[in-house]
Write a protein that holds these residues in place. Structure first.
Motif, PDB file in Angstrom:
ATOM      1  N   ASP A   1       2.195   4.721   0.652  1.00 28.14           N
ATOM      2  CA  ASP A   1       1.586   5.936   1.204  1.00 28.14           C
ATOM      3  C   ASP A   1       0.142   6.144   0.749  1.00 28.14           C
ATOM      4  N   ASP A   2      -0.419   5.187   0.041  1.00 32.76           N
ATOM      5  CA  ASP A   2      -1.779   5.302  -0.475  1.00 32.76           C
ATOM      6  C   ASP A   2      -2.769   4.911   0.634  1.00 32.76           C
ATOM      7  N   ALA A   3      -3.368   5.919   1.258  1.00 36.02           N
ATOM      8  CA  ALA A   3      -4.257   5.690   2.404  1.00 36.02           C
ATOM      9  C   ALA A   3      -5.464   4.836   2.031  1.00 36.02           C
ATOM     10  N   ALA A   4      -6.025   5.037   0.859  1.00 29.50           N
ATOM     11  CA  ALA A   4      -7.203   4.264   0.444  1.00 29.50           C
ATOM     12  C   ALA A   4      -6.836   2.786   0.286  1.00 29.50           C
ATOM     13  N   ARG A   5      -5.693   2.497  -0.327  1.00 26.33           N
ATOM     14  CA  ARG A   5      -5.253   1.099  -0.485  1.00 26.33           C
ATOM     15  C   ARG A   5      -4.954   0.477   0.871  1.00 26.33           C
ATOM     16  N   TYR A   6      -4.353   1.244   1.755  1.00 23.48           N
ATOM     17  CA  TYR A   6      -4.035   0.766   3.106  1.00 23.48           C
ATOM     18  C   TYR A   6      -5.328   0.430   3.859  1.00 23.48           C
TER      19      TYR A   6
ATOM     20  N   ALA B   1       0.806  -1.218   0.000  1.00 22.12           N
ATOM     21  CA  ALA B   1       0.000   0.000   0.000  1.00 22.12           C
ATOM     22  C   ALA B   1       0.841   1.270   0.000  1.00 22.12           C
TER      23      ALA B   1
ATOM     24  N   TYR C   1      -8.303  -0.284   2.598  1.00 19.29           N
ATOM     25  CA  TYR C   1      -8.943  -1.436   1.972  1.00 19.29           C
ATOM     26  C   TYR C   1      -8.247  -2.728   2.394  1.00 19.29           C
TER      27      TYR C   1
END
Length: 149
Positions: free
Chosen positions: A122-127, A120, A129
């Motif tokens: 630094d991608d908060a949305a991927r983290y 993930a 999810y």
């Protein structure tokens, strides 16, 4: 479906009318003395006469106690629950009896979630999810193995 007669019986008996529904099936239509639910912010318990509540479901076990349901457990993930003084309606995206859970598939889901979490960055949305996917798989495995808290 809970009929008016069942609702009246529930009202007179001090039992909650409980329905557990997914988009493709009705898993439970019974009465219970108490219902434990995994909300998005933690577990809550519904009892007869409780104040009305609408909550987002998390991943975990719905546990029913007493009434015509006896003591039963169901794994649920995501959806909503409506608690009324005499009724609990659980609308779950996923709901399974622990015996229906494929442990190997749940383990694969956990591994996939861990892989996504590690990638993930630094991608908060991927983290977020990946974290939700891991939580769902962990709770599913715990339910299947009878070790859910």
């Amino acid at each position: 479906m809970v009929s008016k007669g069942d609702m009246a019986e529930s009202a007179n008996s001090g039992l909650l009318a409980v329905r557990l529904v997914t988009p493709d099936r009705l898993l439970l239509d019974a009465t219970a003395e108490a219902v434990e639910l995994p909300s998005a912010s933690g577990y809550l318990e519904a009892l007869y006469g409780a104040a009305p509540l609408l909550a987002e479901l998390g991943a975990g076990e719905v546990r029913l106690h007493g009434g015509t349901s006896g003591d039963q457990k169901f794994f649920v993930a995501w959806g909503f629950v409506e608690v009324l003084p005499e009724r609990v309606t659980i609308l779950a995206e996923t709901a399974l009896h622990p015996d229906e859970i494929d442990k190997a598939e749940a383990q694969r889901e956990l591994e996939q979630g861990e892989k996504m979490w590690n990638e993930a960055g630094d991608d908060a949305a991927r983290y977020d999810y990946a974290t939700a996917m891991k939580r769902q798989a962990e709770e599913k495995l715990a339910s299947a193995e009878g070790r859910s808290t």
